[in-house]
Motif scaffolding. Structure first.
Motif, PDB file in Angstrom:
ATOM      1  N   VAL A 107       0.841  -1.202   0.000  1.00 33.19           N
ATOM      2  CA  VAL A 107       0.000   0.000   0.000  1.00 33.19           C
ATOM      3  C   VAL A 107       0.876   1.251   0.000  1.00 33.19           C
ATOM      4  CG1 VAL A 107      -1.636   1.370   1.374  1.00 33.19           C
ATOM      5  CG2 VAL A 107      -2.032  -1.080   1.038  1.00 33.19           C
ATOM      6  N   LEU A 108       1.947   1.249   0.780  1.00 31.50           N
ATOM      7  CA  LEU A 108       2.845   2.409   0.802  1.00 31.50           C
ATOM      8  C   LEU A 108       3.527   2.601  -0.542  1.00 31.50           C
ATOM      9  CD1 LEU A 108       4.385   2.055   4.380  1.00 31.50           C
ATOM     10  CD2 LEU A 108       2.549   3.596   3.632  1.00 31.50           C
ATOM     11  N   ASP A 109       3.848   1.504  -1.223  1.00 36.46           N
ATOM     12  CA  ASP A 109       4.411   1.619  -2.574  1.00 36.46           C
ATOM     13  C   ASP A 109       3.377   2.218  -3.533  1.00 36.46           C
ATOM     14  OD1 ASP A 109       6.828   0.521  -1.781  1.00 36.46           O
ATOM     15  OD2 ASP A 109       6.361  -1.499  -2.530  1.00 36.46           O
ATOM     16  N   PHE A 110       2.126   1.767  -3.430  1.00 38.18           N
ATOM     17  CA  PHE A 110       1.054   2.306  -4.282  1.00 38.18           C
ATOM     18  C   PHE A 110       0.857   3.785  -4.002  1.00 38.18           C
ATOM     19  CE2 PHE A 110      -1.016  -2.157  -3.994  1.00 38.18           C
ATOM     20  CZ  PHE A 110      -0.217  -2.637  -5.014  1.00 38.18           C
ATOM     21  N   ARG A 111       0.889   4.147  -2.719  1.00 37.23           N
ATOM     22  CA  ARG A 111       0.739   5.557  -2.335  1.00 37.23           C
ATOM     23  C   ARG A 111       1.831   6.394  -2.982  1.00 37.23           C
ATOM     24  NH1 ARG A 111       1.741   7.643   3.778  1.00 37.23           N
ATOM     25  NH2 ARG A 111       3.878   7.209   3.169  1.00 37.23           N
ATOM     26  N   ALA A 112       3.059   5.899  -2.958  1.00 38.87           N
ATOM     27  CA  ALA A 112       4.177   6.625  -3.561  1.00 38.87           C
ATOM     28  C   ALA A 112       3.966   6.796  -5.065  1.00 38.87           C
ATOM     29  CB  ALA A 112       5.493   5.900  -3.277  1.00 38.87           C
ATOM     30  N   GLU A 113       3.447   5.757  -5.726  1.00 36.40           N
ATOM     31  CA  GLU A 113       3.175   5.851  -7.168  1.00 36.40           C
ATOM     32  C   GLU A 113       2.125   6.926  -7.457  1.00 36.40           C
ATOM     33  OE1 GLU A 113       1.915   2.116  -8.851  1.00 36.40           O
ATOM     34  OE2 GLU A 113       3.596   1.045  -7.933  1.00 36.40           O
ATOM     35  N   VAL A 114       1.036   6.890  -6.707  1.00 35.07           N
ATOM     36  CA  VAL A 114      -0.064   7.843  -6.929  1.00 35.07           C
ATOM     37  C   VAL A 114       0.391   9.254  -6.580  1.00 35.07           C
ATOM     38  CG1 VAL A 114      -2.410   8.484  -6.226  1.00 35.07           C
ATOM     39  CG2 VAL A 114      -1.855   6.082  -6.679  1.00 35.07           C
ATOM     40  N   ASP A 115       1.150   9.400  -5.498  1.00 38.45           N
ATOM     41  CA  ASP A 115       1.668  10.721  -5.138  1.00 38.45           C
ATOM     42  C   ASP A 115       2.586  11.264  -6.233  1.00 38.45           C
ATOM     43  OD1 ASP A 115       0.286  10.672  -2.750  1.00 38.45           O
ATOM     44  OD2 ASP A 115       2.064  10.549  -1.466  1.00 38.45           O
ATOM     45  N   ALA A 116       3.423  10.406  -6.796  1.00 37.56           N
ATOM     46  CA  ALA A 116       4.333  10.850  -7.861  1.00 37.56           C
ATOM     47  C   ALA A 116       3.548  11.371  -9.061  1.00 37.56           C
ATOM     48  CB  ALA A 116       5.257   9.708  -8.275  1.00 37.56           C
ATOM     49  N   ILE A 117       2.448  10.714  -9.367  1.00 38.72           N
ATOM     50  CA  ILE A 117       1.589  11.180 -10.464  1.00 38.72           C
ATOM     51  C   ILE A 117       1.004  12.550 -10.112  1.00 38.72           C
ATOM     52  CG2 ILE A 117      -0.578  10.750 -11.697  1.00 38.72           C
ATOM     53  CD1 ILE A 117       0.102   7.690 -11.301  1.00 38.72           C
ATOM     54  N   ALA A 118       0.486  12.676  -8.898  1.00 42.18           N
ATOM     55  CA  ALA A 118      -0.156  13.928  -8.479  1.00 42.18           C
ATOM     56  C   ALA A 118       0.832  15.090  -8.406  1.00 42.18           C
ATOM     57  CB  ALA A 118      -0.838  13.733  -7.117  1.00 42.18           C
ATOM     58  N   TRP A 119       2.069  14.813  -8.011  1.00 38.53           N
ATOM     59  CA  TRP A 119       3.065  15.863  -7.848  1.00 38.53           C
ATOM     60  C   TRP A 119       3.744  16.277  -9.148  1.00 38.53           C
ATOM     61  CZ3 TRP A 119       2.208  18.421  -3.826  1.00 38.53           C
ATOM     62  CH2 TRP A 119       2.074  17.881  -2.543  1.00 38.53           C
TER      63      TRP A 119
END
Length: 150
Positions: A107-119
């Motif tokens: 989940v933390l890896d997925f969060r990092a992926e989604v955050d990278a997209i958003a940022w």
């Protein structure tokens, strides 16, 4: 009614941002076998093991019955275990199992992926400013819910 076209309604912007972010996370977590509600609980427990279900509810913005059902399902699936608090056996604390730790790491890896997209396209200063501004918006909305807003 005079509406400033440069400033869009924040409610709508927050709703759209949440919807896109949530869909991106759900696509990843569903593919990983997780059910709704579980990813945010796993994410919280990754940093706050041994907390109570009430703590989970506050942190994850979930009502008591939702937390109870999500944690019970997670316990049935071997992701978490509930333990009685030594000082007060009536209060249960929640801990990740090994399987839960592995799921939380995903989940933390997925969060990092989604955050990278958003940022994307935002520099460090803009990221910091947006984060700070969103914290203030959240505080305002929480104060309104609690009736402490002027």
């Amino acid at each position: 009614m005079d509406i400033d076209e440069a400033v869009k309604p924040i409610h709508h912007q927050l709703l759209v941002a949440f919807s896109h972010s949530n869909r991106a996370m759900q696509a990843r977590t569903r593919a990983g076998g997780l059910k709704p509600g579980q990813p945010k609980v796993l994410e919280h427990l990754a940093f706050h093991e041994g907390c109570t279900q009430r703590d989970i509810g506050r942190a994850c913005v979930m009502d008591k019955s939702s937390v109870t059902s999500v944690v019970a399902r997670m316990e049935d699936e071997g992701l978490v275990e509930r333990r009685a608090k030594p000082a007060d056996k009536r209060v249960a604390t929640v801990y990740l199992t090994q399987k839960g730790r592995e799921a939380a790491a995903r989940v933390l890896d997925f969060r990092a992926e989604v955050d990278a997209i958003a940022w994307q396209g935002l520099d460090a200063r803009e990221r910091e400013e947006l984060s700070s501004l969103l914290d203030r918006v959240i505080e305002n909305l929480q104060a309104n819910e609690e009736g402490t807003c002027a």
